[in-house]
Design a protein around this motif. Structure first.
Motif, mmCIF file in Angstrom:
data_model
loop_
_atom_site.group_PDB
_atom_site.id
_atom_site.type_symbol
_atom_site.label_atom_id
_atom_site.label_comp_id
_atom_site.label_asym_id
_atom_site.label_seq_id
_atom_site.Cartn_x
_atom_site.Cartn_y
_atom_site.Cartn_z
ATOM 1 N N GLY A 22 0.864 -1.321 0.078
ATOM 2 C CA GLY A 22 -0.029 -0.116 -0.239
ATOM 3 C C GLY A 22 0.782 1.229 0.072
ATOM 4 N N SER A 23 2.193 1.041 0.602
ATOM 5 C CA SER A 23 3.042 2.102 0.574
ATOM 6 C C SER A 23 4.101 2.162 -0.200
ATOM 7 C CB SER A 23 3.567 2.548 1.806
ATOM 8 O OG SER A 23 2.176 3.098 2.484
ATOM 9 N N ARG A 24 4.078 1.187 -1.132
ATOM 10 C CA ARG A 24 5.374 0.552 -1.927
ATOM 11 C C ARG A 24 5.607 1.810 -3.033
ATOM 12 N NH1 ARG A 24 8.481 -3.299 -2.673
ATOM 13 N NH2 ARG A 24 9.884 -3.379 -4.562
ATOM 14 N N PRO A 25 4.591 2.528 -3.718
ATOM 15 C CA PRO A 25 5.170 3.485 -4.645
ATOM 16 C C PRO A 25 5.731 4.802 -3.930
ATOM 17 C CG PRO A 25 2.563 2.631 -5.226
ATOM 18 C CD PRO A 25 3.107 1.921 -3.598
ATOM 19 N N PHE A 26 5.088 4.915 -2.874
ATOM 20 C CA PHE A 26 5.692 6.082 -1.977
ATOM 21 C C PHE A 26 7.197 5.798 -1.693
ATOM 22 C CE2 PHE A 26 6.649 8.783 1.454
ATOM 23 C CZ PHE A 26 6.067 9.888 1.383
ATOM 24 N N GLY A 27 7.215 4.370 -1.192
ATOM 25 C CA GLY A 27 8.853 4.030 -0.861
ATOM 26 C C GLY A 27 9.745 4.139 -1.815
ATOM 27 N N GLU A 28 9.272 3.655 -2.953
ATOM 28 C CA GLU A 28 9.920 3.507 -4.415
ATOM 29 C C GLU A 28 10.446 5.090 -4.623
ATOM 30 O OE1 GLU A 28 7.495 1.298 -6.931
ATOM 31 O OE2 GLU A 28 8.335 -0.425 -6.325
ATOM 32 N N ASP A 73 -7.774 2.136 3.111
ATOM 33 C CA ASP A 73 -8.212 2.165 1.749
ATOM 34 C C ASP A 73 -9.089 0.674 1.520
ATOM 35 O OD1 ASP A 73 -6.499 -0.100 1.502
ATOM 36 O OD2 ASP A 73 -4.641 1.125 1.078
ATOM 37 N N ALA A 74 -9.165 0.634 0.314
ATOM 38 C CA ALA A 74 -10.252 -0.428 -0.267
ATOM 39 C C ALA A 74 -9.529 -1.928 0.232
ATOM 40 C CB ALA A 74 -10.512 -0.540 -1.644
ATOM 41 N N LYS A 81 -3.185 -1.793 8.866
ATOM 42 C CA LYS A 81 -1.970 -1.357 8.617
ATOM 43 C C LYS A 81 -1.249 -1.088 9.673
ATOM 44 C CE LYS A 81 -3.162 0.858 4.180
ATOM 45 N NZ LYS A 81 -3.190 1.945 3.201
ATOM 46 N N LEU A 82 -1.837 -0.430 10.739
ATOM 47 C CA LEU A 82 -0.892 -0.429 11.853
ATOM 48 C C LEU A 82 -0.531 -1.844 12.535
ATOM 49 C CD1 LEU A 82 -0.055 1.403 14.344
ATOM 50 C CD2 LEU A 82 -2.324 1.205 15.070
ATOM 51 N N CYS A 83 -1.361 -2.615 12.424
ATOM 52 C CA CYS A 83 -1.077 -4.009 13.082
ATOM 53 C C CYS A 83 0.162 -4.584 12.274
ATOM 54 C CB CYS A 83 -2.303 -4.984 13.178
ATOM 55 S SG CYS A 83 -2.323 -6.464 14.095
ATOM 56 N N ARG A 84 0.093 -4.515 10.920
ATOM 57 C CA ARG A 84 0.969 -4.961 10.123
ATOM 58 C C ARG A 84 2.447 -4.462 10.192
ATOM 59 N NH1 ARG A 84 -1.053 -7.935 5.129
ATOM 60 N NH2 ARG A 84 -2.987 -8.330 5.437
ATOM 61 N N LEU A 85 2.321 -3.013 10.428
ATOM 62 C CA LEU A 85 3.604 -2.192 10.641
ATOM 63 C C LEU A 85 4.196 -2.778 12.049
ATOM 64 C CD1 LEU A 85 5.717 0.037 9.964
ATOM 65 C CD2 LEU A 85 4.110 1.709 10.753
ATOM 66 N N LEU A 86 3.259 -2.652 12.964
ATOM 67 C CA LEU A 86 3.942 -3.234 14.189
ATOM 68 C C LEU A 86 4.556 -4.552 14.421
ATOM 69 C CD1 LEU A 86 0.920 -1.971 16.540
ATOM 70 C CD2 LEU A 86 3.255 -0.633 16.372
ATOM 71 N N PHE A 87 3.760 -5.550 13.704
ATOM 72 C CA PHE A 87 4.512 -7.003 13.757
ATOM 73 C C PHE A 87 5.709 -6.972 12.790
ATOM 74 C CE2 PHE A 87 -0.011 -9.176 14.193
ATOM 75 C CZ PHE A 87 0.054 -8.695 15.596
ATOM 76 N N PHE A 88 5.711 -6.129 11.729
ATOM 77 C CA PHE A 88 6.920 -6.009 10.803
ATOM 78 C C PHE A 88 8.067 -5.564 11.738
ATOM 79 C CE2 PHE A 88 9.546 -4.522 7.248
ATOM 80 C CZ PHE A 88 9.914 -5.757 6.905
#
Length: 338
Positions: A22-28, A73-74, A81-88
């Motif tokens: 979801g944030s990959r384009p921003f990261g790239e 988002d959809a 997203k918060l949960c995924r970020l924390l786990f990563f």
């Protein structure tokens, strides 16, 4: 002669950057400014809705940055997203990363920073505790709703990047010969608007006026029509940290028009554009809207609002802040233009 590209590569050799789904384009876009590539990782969902994420490259002793903007988002809610970020982040710390910095262009729950009713939660503080619990060493975001509350909620180091620098660079060239007034849509945003006003005045080399609108919120209902400050015959720039339903911006724009503003443009860092924002902000009182790319305007369809929308790129600013953090430089100097 020393090759500058080689110097940069050597200086950033111990830096690793991940961008979650979801944030990959921003990261790239961020890593392009640094001359790097995103580090590989895996995100996997399971049949029961659970998920896992892990780095696919070694991070032991490395300076690691994880980019993830926490808007819903959809595909994923802000909670997901918060949960995924924390786990990563937890997985990176377990893999012996030397330092892990969460780069969160839009920070969820930043608006719930105080009790407004009896037994209300202070969710900003709970979110901070979650970041700290998984071992986050630092958190970087942009234009949180209440800077003091954000800084006080976290015990780990924090950096709040400001979009004012981007807005000034965008507006200044066209305003050299205009009479301008900067308008805060409520009393709580006066500090933010004043910071922008001072920067803009310096950039165009002439005085810029100040005004603010009355705003009261009770049980979700917003009211207030008074406007303090002179806007007659001027270009009014409404400055805010985010646009959600658009009601506050539209109400302020109408007040400026009623008091003789020549033109009204809104600038807000995070463009969420929820609910009926497309209809509300299509109001003819508003000539234009400028937002930053911390949240892509994916909710908007072709039409009047999208036609008057401009999205500014913040990835170079994030990249430079990350580079300075990695090299021990000053993010404060960056925001001051040094």
């Amino acid at each position: 002669m020393v090759n500058h590209a080689l110097q940069v590569s050597a200086a950033l050799a111990d830096m690793q950057i991940f961008a979650l789904e979801g944030s990959r384009p921003f990261g790239e876009a961020v890593v392009r400014h640094l001359g790097l590539a995103l580090s590989a990782h895996e995100e996997r969902g399971f049949e029961d809705g659970e998920h896992k994420a892990r780095p696919l490259t070694g991070v032991r002793g490395r300076d690691v940055f994880v980019i993830h903007s926490l808007y819903g988002d959809a595909t994923h809610s802000g909670n997901d997203k918060l949960c995924r970020l924390l786990f990563f982040i937890g997985a990176l710390k377990d893999a012996a990363a030397g330092r892990v910095t969460a780069v969160v262009p839009y920070l969820a729950y930043a608006r719930k920073d105080r009790k407004t009713q009896p037994r209300d939660p202070v969710t900003t503080r709970y979110v901070a505790a979650l970041f700290e619990a998984v071992g986050s060493d630092a958190v970087v975001t942009m234009d949180v709703h209440n800077l003091a509350a954000f800084q006080n909620a976290f015990r780990c180091p924090t950096e709040n990047l400001e979009a004012n620098k981007l807005f000034v660079a965008h507006f200044a060239p066209a305003l050299q010969k205009e009479d301008v007034v900067v308008v805060s849509p409520d009393a709580g945003g006066i500090k933010r608007a004043e910071s922008f006003r001072q920067r803009l005045s310096h950039a165009i080399g002439k005085p810029v006026g100040a005004a603010f609108a009355e705003k009261h919120r009770s049980l979700g209902v917003v009211s207030g029509e008074m406007l303090v400050g002179e806007v007659d015959g001027r270009i009014a720039l409404i400055i805010d940290d985010l646009i959600s339903s658009g009601g506050t911006i539209a109400r302020t724009a109408r007040a400026c028009r009623q008091r003789g503003a020549k033109k009204v443009i809104a600038a807000a860092t995070h463009g969420l554009f929820m609910a009926d924002a497309e209809t509300v902000l299509a109001d003819a009182a508003l000539d234009g809207i400028v937002v930053v790319d911390t949240v892509p305007p994916f909710r908007l369809h072709a039409g009047p609002l999208k036609d008057k929308l401009i999205v500014l790129d913040s990835t170079a600013l994030f990249a430079e802040a990350m580079r300075r953090m990695h090299e021990g430089g000053s993010v404060t100097d960056l925001l001051a233009g040094r």
